[in-house]
Design a protein around this motif. Sequence first.
Motif, mmCIF file in Angstrom:
data_model
loop_
_atom_site.group_PDB
_atom_site.id
_atom_site.type_symbol
_atom_site.label_atom_id
_atom_site.label_comp_id
_atom_site.label_asym_id
_atom_site.label_seq_id
_atom_site.Cartn_x
_atom_site.Cartn_y
_atom_site.Cartn_z
ATOM 1 N N ASN A 21 -0.788 11.539 -6.568
ATOM 2 C CA ASN A 21 -1.108 11.854 -5.178
ATOM 3 C C ASN A 21 -0.366 10.941 -4.188
ATOM 4 O O ASN A 21 -0.542 11.062 -2.984
ATOM 5 C CB ASN A 21 -2.612 11.773 -4.935
ATOM 6 N N CYS A 22 0.463 10.008 -4.690
ATOM 7 C CA CYS A 22 1.299 9.156 -3.839
ATOM 8 C C CYS A 22 2.770 9.550 -3.897
ATOM 9 O O CYS A 22 3.606 8.908 -3.258
ATOM 10 C CB CYS A 22 1.167 7.694 -4.243
ATOM 11 N N LEU A 23 3.093 10.581 -4.681
ATOM 12 C CA LEU A 23 4.482 10.971 -4.866
ATOM 13 C C LEU A 23 4.821 12.224 -4.064
ATOM 14 O O LEU A 23 4.052 13.186 -4.044
ATOM 15 C CB LEU A 23 4.775 11.215 -6.345
ATOM 16 N N PHE A 24 5.988 12.189 -3.414
ATOM 17 C CA PHE A 24 6.460 13.306 -2.610
ATOM 18 C C PHE A 24 7.933 13.563 -2.915
ATOM 19 O O PHE A 24 8.659 12.671 -3.332
ATOM 20 C CB PHE A 24 6.317 13.004 -1.111
ATOM 21 N N THR A 25 8.340 14.816 -2.704
ATOM 22 C CA THR A 25 9.763 15.127 -2.645
ATOM 23 C C THR A 25 10.108 15.434 -1.196
ATOM 24 O O THR A 25 9.233 15.851 -0.418
ATOM 25 C CB THR A 25 10.124 16.331 -3.535
ATOM 26 N N ILE A 26 11.359 15.200 -0.813
ATOM 27 C CA ILE A 26 11.748 15.424 0.576
ATOM 28 C C ILE A 26 12.580 16.697 0.675
ATOM 29 O O ILE A 26 13.317 17.050 -0.241
ATOM 30 C CB ILE A 26 12.522 14.222 1.148
ATOM 31 N N GLU A 27 12.424 17.379 1.792
ATOM 32 C CA GLU A 27 13.169 18.601 2.056
ATOM 33 C C GLU A 27 13.822 18.514 3.427
ATOM 34 O O GLU A 27 13.307 17.860 4.340
ATOM 35 C CB GLU A 27 12.242 19.823 1.993
ATOM 36 N N TYR A 28 14.955 19.189 3.549
ATOM 37 C CA TYR A 28 15.721 19.213 4.793
ATOM 38 C C TYR A 28 15.495 20.551 5.478
ATOM 39 O O TYR A 28 15.719 21.604 4.885
ATOM 40 C CB TYR A 28 17.199 19.012 4.480
ATOM 41 N N HIS A 29 15.036 20.519 6.736
ATOM 42 C CA HIS A 29 14.790 21.751 7.498
ATOM 43 C C HIS A 29 15.271 21.550 8.933
ATOM 44 O O HIS A 29 14.660 20.799 9.699
ATOM 45 C CB HIS A 29 13.300 22.120 7.505
ATOM 46 N N GLY A 30 16.371 22.197 9.282
ATOM 47 C CA GLY A 30 16.831 22.187 10.668
ATOM 48 C C GLY A 30 17.079 20.812 11.230
ATOM 49 O O GLY A 30 16.812 20.562 12.409
ATOM 50 N N GLY A 31 17.575 19.909 10.421
ATOM 51 C CA GLY A 31 17.865 18.561 10.896
ATOM 52 C C GLY A 31 16.708 17.598 10.796
ATOM 53 O O GLY A 31 16.833 16.448 11.214
ATOM 54 N N CYS A 32 15.578 18.029 10.238
ATOM 55 C CA CYS A 32 14.403 17.165 10.097
ATOM 56 C C CYS A 32 13.974 17.103 8.631
ATOM 57 O O CYS A 32 14.493 17.830 7.781
ATOM 58 C CB CYS A 32 13.253 17.670 10.970
ATOM 59 N N ILE A 33 13.002 16.260 8.344
ATOM 60 C CA ILE A 33 12.555 16.015 6.981
ATOM 61 C C ILE A 33 11.097 16.451 6.823
ATOM 62 O O ILE A 33 10.268 16.243 7.709
ATOM 63 C CB ILE A 33 12.690 14.519 6.634
ATOM 64 N N LYS B 14 0.840 -1.202 0.000
ATOM 65 C CA LYS B 14 0.000 0.000 0.000
ATOM 66 C C LYS B 14 0.872 1.249 0.000
ATOM 67 O O LYS B 14 1.859 1.344 0.732
ATOM 68 C CB LYS B 14 -0.906 0.006 1.227
ATOM 69 N N TYR B 15 0.483 2.223 -0.833
ATOM 70 C CA TYR B 15 1.116 3.532 -0.849
ATOM 71 C C TYR B 15 0.273 4.513 -0.040
ATOM 72 O O TYR B 15 -0.959 4.441 -0.039
ATOM 73 C CB TYR B 15 1.250 4.064 -2.277
ATOM 74 N N VAL B 16 0.951 5.452 0.639
ATOM 75 C CA VAL B 16 0.266 6.502 1.387
ATOM 76 C C VAL B 16 0.004 7.668 0.442
ATOM 77 O O VAL B 16 0.923 8.158 -0.228
ATOM 78 C CB VAL B 16 1.114 6.956 2.586
ATOM 79 N N THR B 17 -1.239 8.140 0.381
ATOM 80 C CA THR B 17 -1.597 9.248 -0.498
ATOM 81 C C THR B 17 -1.492 10.572 0.242
ATOM 82 O O THR B 17 -1.325 10.617 1.468
ATOM 83 C CB THR B 17 -3.024 9.087 -1.030
ATOM 84 N N SER B 18 -1.609 11.654 -0.489
ATOM 85 C CA SER B 18 -1.568 12.989 0.117
ATOM 86 C C SER B 18 -2.794 13.261 0.978
ATOM 87 O O SER B 18 -2.805 14.229 1.739
ATOM 88 C CB SER B 18 -1.444 14.059 -0.976
ATOM 89 N N ASP B 19 -3.816 12.432 0.876
ATOM 90 C CA ASP B 19 -4.999 12.558 1.728
ATOM 91 C C ASP B 19 -4.935 11.681 2.969
ATOM 92 O O ASP B 19 -5.885 11.642 3.746
ATOM 93 C CB ASP B 19 -6.264 12.193 0.938
ATOM 94 N N GLY B 20 -3.835 10.960 3.142
ATOM 95 C CA GLY B 20 -3.677 10.117 4.317
ATOM 96 C C GLY B 20 -4.201 8.712 4.150
ATOM 97 O O GLY B 20 -4.118 7.906 5.082
#
Length: 567
Positions: free
Chosen positions: A255-267, A233-239
Amino acid sequence: MWSGTVGLVNGQYKYLTAETFGHKVNSNGVSLKKKQLWSIEPFPIKASTNGNSINGRGSFSPTSSIDELDELENVSIRSHLNCYLAVDSYGNVTCNSSELTDNCRFTITICSMTQEGQDEDQISWAFRNISRGYFLGVSGDDGAIVCNAKMPQSKAELWHVHLVPASGATMFALKSIGRKRYGRIIATEPDKLEQVQVDSTNPWGPQTLFQFKYFDNGNYALVAASSISSKIKYVTSDGACIDAGSAQKEMPPKNCLFTIEYHGGCIAFRDKCGRYLAAAGRQAVLRTRSNAVGKDELFEFEPAPLQVAFRATFNNKWVSIKQGIDLSANQNDVTQHETFQMEYDQSDNYWYLSTSDNKYWSFGVASTVQVASGDLNSRARFRIVWNVDDGTCSLFATDSTGQLRTLGARKSGQLFTSGPESIRFYIKFLNRTRISLRGANSSGFVGTKGQGSVKLESNKTIPDLFTIEYANSDNLSTDDPDELNSTFNCCYFKLLSTGKYLNVVDGQTICADASSMACAQQFQLELRTGTYLAIRTVDSGNYLNLTANGSLVLSPCLPEKATLWEF
């Protein structure tokens, strides 16, 4: 703070590479191998002078000239040779020193670039060297790495991040920084649809574990590591959690695709509409909502310790605390009372065993074994010894003097120490029955050789998922799954993408081509550390080993010489 192992892909889809010879660095890698692996680590929060060595990690000095919040955004980039990427005052990029200096300090900028002919923006990372003030990029067709761009104005300064599970992190618990809770998969009423809610106080059970899957251009899908159903199962943007179906090797829905970002040591996870995943509403459903990143949009990956059940062979009963604080092998079914977490102490090769409410196995009165409070002094340390004749293990407890005590059982099933004979257990994995495999001496994951192939190899960038199914090798004809699971003595590996079980051909080669357990290879698992196991066959006792060319074969060897598999 997050630190991750990644591959960095430039605009020409070439990987940043640290050559073994001469410590040369370029961007010519065509695939993700060992030389293309980089570790992005939080930079030590400590004041320093340009060019001077940093001797500590994580200690903030109030005399630092850089604001603490800015410091949290600083990272270093380390190669597989344990050398740091550095930039001198002329923009030359080197990677030949294991000494961490201010020349190794970078910040990550998230860039959005509109691509001609595409509906959504392309999200990339740009790395700015702090001491020089310029961005890391590629110059010319030879893949040379330079640091001469004041702004990331073209693909030359933009990088896609291919995140690779670090050692022991092919499965993780997803913790919300704002909510201080963990995500878990639940079935909603009355439609029984699965969704992710961020409301668990601890990562207990398979429903709290996740994996990620990388696709081209820095896209990721969050995978429910152990869905309530047997499907991926993939997680969608609606949860919601939706069936991956035949798209397991293809690009999932947008709606199952995300990009990751780095902010202050977290994702943070950004969807295709520019919104970020967060726990929303009273039910804390994990879905995208805001276009800005705050605490609720920040997450961290936490390791997922193994949770197991122990079945004593002398009476085929499960070890339980259902009767109180005493541990006894006296139950026919596995519930919360029969589930224990195994925490590995790598420094001494010991294990701690705990319950869901953080109470540890410890020494009780009259040599009994009980569960006690979570303080360090009350915990008993255990060592696992694997019995080569039947795939079982024996537990030995260590007292305060360091003396090993055998773990025995009375006729009632009650466990006690210093018995005349150590009882034997089968260990059943409960929370990590859907796994990826990677050899300890390999940077690649186990997967099929190619589209339509049934042969397995261990050099895949994107791992295939396997499920562990338990059964008694003598009772495969029964139709009652509870009977198979209750008296198991072996397990089977099933490739989730095809539904086929692992089998042996030519006497030693492993293939995923068996249609059922009845014609599949029977395995037994030997847990060696918190993240590695050895895999042996029931019939011959041969171990699953990795060859130099990445093939998986069964071969006779001593237990200490067997290939260890990260799971």
